[in-house]
Design a protein around this motif. Structure first.
Motif, short mmCIF file in Angstrom:
data_model
loop_
_atom_site.label_atom_id
_atom_site.label_comp_id
_atom_site.label_asym_id
_atom_site.label_seq_id
_atom_site.Cartn_x
_atom_site.Cartn_y
_atom_site.Cartn_z
N ALA A 1 27.60 -30.44 45.00
CA ALA A 1 26.81 -31.27 45.76
C ALA A 1 27.44 -32.57 45.91
O ALA A 1 27.39 -33.30 46.91
CB ALA A 1 25.46 -31.51 45.10
N LEU A 2 28.41 -33.04 44.70
CA LEU A 2 29.06 -34.30 44.90
C LEU A 2 30.12 -34.19 45.96
O LEU A 2 30.57 -35.19 46.64
CB LEU A 2 29.46 -34.51 43.74
N LEU B 1 34.42 -37.51 41.22
CA LEU B 1 34.78 -36.18 41.80
C LEU B 1 35.83 -35.55 41.22
O LEU B 1 36.12 -34.51 40.56
CB LEU B 1 35.00 -36.23 43.42
N PHE B 2 36.85 -36.54 40.93
CA PHE B 2 38.27 -36.30 40.23
C PHE B 2 37.90 -35.83 38.74
O PHE B 2 38.28 -34.95 38.16
CB PHE B 2 39.18 -37.33 40.26
N ALA B 3 36.81 -36.62 38.10
CA ALA B 3 36.69 -36.34 36.61
C ALA B 3 35.98 -34.97 36.64
O ALA B 3 35.95 -34.14 35.64
CB ALA B 3 35.70 -37.27 36.23
N ALA C 1 33.40 -45.75 47.85
CA ALA C 1 34.16 -44.41 48.02
C ALA C 1 35.03 -44.14 46.83
O ALA C 1 35.18 -43.14 46.50
CB ALA C 1 34.95 -44.35 49.54
N SER C 2 35.84 -45.04 46.32
CA SER C 2 36.89 -44.88 45.21
C SER C 2 36.03 -44.40 44.06
O SER C 2 36.62 -43.68 43.48
CB SER C 2 37.62 -46.06 45.29
N ILE C 3 35.03 -45.20 43.84
CA ILE C 3 34.10 -44.56 42.60
C ILE C 3 33.71 -43.18 42.72
O ILE C 3 33.89 -42.38 41.73
CB ILE C 3 32.83 -45.66 42.41
N LEU D 1 29.47 -48.45 53.16
CA LEU D 1 29.39 -48.33 51.61
C LEU D 1 29.76 -49.71 51.13
O LEU D 1 30.35 -50.40 51.57
CB LEU D 1 30.25 -47.22 51.05
N PRO D 2 29.00 -49.85 49.72
CA PRO D 2 29.77 -51.12 48.90
C PRO D 2 31.12 -50.93 48.66
O PRO D 2 31.73 -49.86 48.78
CB PRO D 2 28.91 -50.94 47.36
#
Length: 700
Positions: A331-332, A375-377, A368-370, A363-364
């Protein structure tokens, strides 16, 4: 299980399947992914107009985009039929939707084929596979909303593994070559599969035919690409290949350490060091390999599809919390890529949903990087879960630390070697080392010491070396020992004995010493009704070894005291006591003749309390039609069963399926099941092995 028979297990009426199918049909009929309309459909249109047999050249000659179709000839051939039909319908009707519909239907058919393969490989976990694959947000987004074609190489790769597990190496090699031809990245699974074949003693013979067939097929399938400058530019010159170098550590003098090759090499080294890789471990390692590629590169959305079916297989029988986590990761992934990448149009209603959400709702800063960091974690956590659930919690992996040790004791002529031979047929000769206690007699048959001491006496055997050799083998070492030749009654020259996945130790005193007895995972004592034992010993010693009947009877009488003192007490130490009895009383007044002289027999089995027997007994009675009497001795330490009836090898194999879940990788690819009492004994031993491995899992 053959794929054809597995189709009967297809969950066509399951609500989860119908839900996923309904979502797919809506997207197939209504959605036109932007990547289809901008790249794939123009590529096929140019190929149809300029030459079906040189599609890459035809596309570039008509001014098509270079990155429009960075795939090999197999991908082209897989998509071509339905797109061609759709393009023909577009010409006839003046519409512009049928070529895209043909492409969507191709994806749907291959998606269904992949689901069928997954169900065939894990038939007992259909519901979990539906949750983890069929309803996966990753699959729905990649295949039907973003419109990637990665399902083609993935289904071919899964087909290759399916065929390999069923010992069809040539066909597996061809399927692997086809997967690599459709998308070069599938070659990343090749070294992992090769390590699996080289390490596995049961599968090692499959490596050469698979590699040869795969190499030959690769030459044929890649020749059109290599021979065409346009194809080389589009397939081999794709910028996707350069992503390998995007993540790096810069050093002085302009040097860099590329992290992806390092991570992938570490994975291969780890796979090699595991020492024993099961089919389940192989699937988990391939999933980790693809996850490493995704995490260590700026991955395209389609790359996430590579590992999704492997996640479904690895986590098909795991805890619900992990299933929820995997679904949450999907979902993420869906949310992150929906925000940043174009999606699909719905031309029938004039709705354009292809614009990234972030262009409509900004987006704030760093939002997107957050999301990407989370997603990487999640991907890293999936790697850890795969290693834990697919590797560390796998019973077969625990055998890489020490072999499965089975001790078989019993008096002379009770069938110890025959049982060892039947178990070797189950586990595979390449995976079994058999150590016979007869090789540890102190003297040849012709030595005078046998006149004053029988070989049933522990003092007539080198039990210390017997114990030391088995300890060494259980630690993975090799040993040297003489071999006793029963035909000549002499010891042969010492030979080297190597450790293996399964160690079978048979002998008169296999369970005699407590220290060695504790090392065995399964302890078996073979007993036999006296008249039957005498009957079989006469037949063996007179017919096969040339002894006089009078001498055989004298030997039996002389060994009776030692038998009662040293052999029979070992039964109390066994997990499993099995003995054959004649259905009718025997008269031993002459030497039995011929192989067919064995009377009708029944099997008596005593099983230690705590060993699960209900599934096996229920199958033997309800499916195989055996008559089973259950008796519970007064001591309450064992359960006793008396088994009678006809059991053929097919029934034995069927009954084994009730108790061998999780043991597929321990058994040979084609186990040699026996019928009659020998088959019953195979089943009870296998049941005890399954119980022992569960205990090892809980108390390593």
């Amino acid at each position: 299980m053959r794929l054809r028979s597995a189709l009967g297990l297809f969950p066509a009426r399951d609500p989860l399947f119908l839900t996923g199918l309904a979502i797919r049909l809506v997207l197939v009929l209504l959605a036109v992914p932007r990547i289809h309309s901008e790249w794939f459909i123009p590529f096929f249109s140019n190929a149809l107009e300029g030459g079906l047999f040189s599609p890459y050249s035809a596309h570039l000659a008509q001014g098509g985009d270079l990155p429009a179709f960075p795939y090999g000839v197999v991908m082209y051939l897989a998509v071509l039929p339905l797109v061609t039909i759709g393009a023909g319908l577009d010409r006839l009707t003046g519409a512009t939707v049928f070529a895209g519909l043909g492409l969507n239907l191709t994806i749907l058919l291959l998606d269904l084929a992949l689901l069928a393969l997954l169900v065939a490989m894990r038939p007992a976990a259909k519901r979990r596979i539906l949750l983890l694959y069929w309803l996966s947000p990753i699959v729905l987004y990649v295949c039907y909303w973003h419109g990637q074609l990665d399902v083609v190489p993935v289904v071919l790769l899964m087909l290759s593994l399916f065929l390999l597990f069923r010992e069809q190496p040539a066909a597996s090699g061809v399927a692997m070559a086809a997967a690599i031809s459709s998308k070069l990245s599938m070659a990343l699974a090749g070294p992992i599969v090769l390590i699996y074949l080289v390490i596995s003693r049961r599968r090692r013979h499959l490596a050469a035919p698979m590699v040869l067939a795969g190499t030959a097929a690769s030459l044929v399938l890649h020749l059109p690409v290599l021979a065409s400058p346009a194809a080389r530019s589009m397939v081999l010159g794709t910028p996707e290949l350069s992503k390998v170098y995007d993540f790096s550590i810069r050093l002085s003098d302009g040097l860099e350490i590329y992290l992806l090759p390092v991570a992938y090499l570490l994975l291969l080294i780890s796979a090699w060091l595991i020492r024993r890789i099961s089919a389940q471990l192989l699937l988990a390692l391939v999933a980790v390999g693809f996850l490493v590629i995704v995490l260590m590169t700026p991955a395209s959305p389609g790359w996430y599809l590579w590992f999704t079916p492997f996640l479904a297989l690895t986590f098909a029988e795991t805890r619900q919390r992990i299933v929820i986590f995997v679904f949450g990761f999907g979902a993420l992934f869906f949310a992150f890529h929906l925000l940043r990448l174009p999606g699909s149009d719905i031309p029938l209603w004039g709705i354009d949903l292809s614009m990234p959400v972030a262009e409509i709702v900004p987006l704030p800063e760093r939002g997107a990087s957050i999301l990407l960091s989370v997603l990487f974690a999640g991907g890293l956590m999936l790697c850890l879960l795969l290693m834990r659930e697919g590797v560390l919690r796998n019973d077969y992996f625990r055998l890489s630390r020490r072999p499965l040790m089975i001790g078989i004791a019993g008096d002379s002529s009770t069938g110890k070697d025959q049982l060892a031979s039947s178990l070797t047929g189950l586990f595979g000769a390449a995976a079994v080392t058999h150590v016979s206690g007869d090789d540890y007699h102190l003297w040849d048959r012709h030595k005078p010491m046998w006149q004053v001491m029988t070989h049933l006496n522990p003092s007539a055997n080198d039990l210390q070396k017997f114990r030391e050799d088995l300890f060494a083998l259980s630690s993975g070492q090799t040993v040297k020992n003489r071999h006793y030749d029963h035909d000549l009654g002499r010891m042969n020259a010492p030979r080297t004995i190597a450790s293996n996945e399964v160690i079978l130790a048979t002998g008169l005193h296999a369970l005699y010493e407590s220290e060695l007895n504790n090392r065995f995972d399964v302890r078996i004592f073979l007993d036999m009704e006296d008249s039957l034992r005498t009957f079989l010993k006469l037949r063996r010693d007179v017919q096969l070894r040339g002894h006089e009947p009078r001498a055989v009877f004298a030997a039996i009488r002389s060994r009776q005291l030692d038998r009662e003192r040293f052999i029979q007490p070992q039964a109390a130490k066994a997990d499993l006591v099995m003995g054959l009895e004649p259905l009718h009383p025997l008269r031993i007044d002459e030497v039995p003749s011929g192989e067919g002289a064995i009377p009708n027999l029944r099997l008596r089995v005593q099983v230690a309390q705590g060993t699960p027997t209900t599934p096996l007994i229920r199958t033997l009675v309800g499916v195989c039609g055996l008559h089973v009497d259950r008796r519970e001795p007064a001591s309450g330490e064992r359960l006793e069963f008396m088994l009678e009836g006809d059991l053929d090898p097919e029934d034995t194999a069927l009954a084994a399926s009730a108790i061998s879940a999780g043991l597929d990788d321990l058994l040979d690819a084609r186990p040699k099941w026996l019928g009659g009492p020998a088959g019953m004994m195979q089943l009870f031993v296998l049941n005890q092995v399954a119980h022992a491995l569960k205990k090892r899992l809980l108390w390593p």
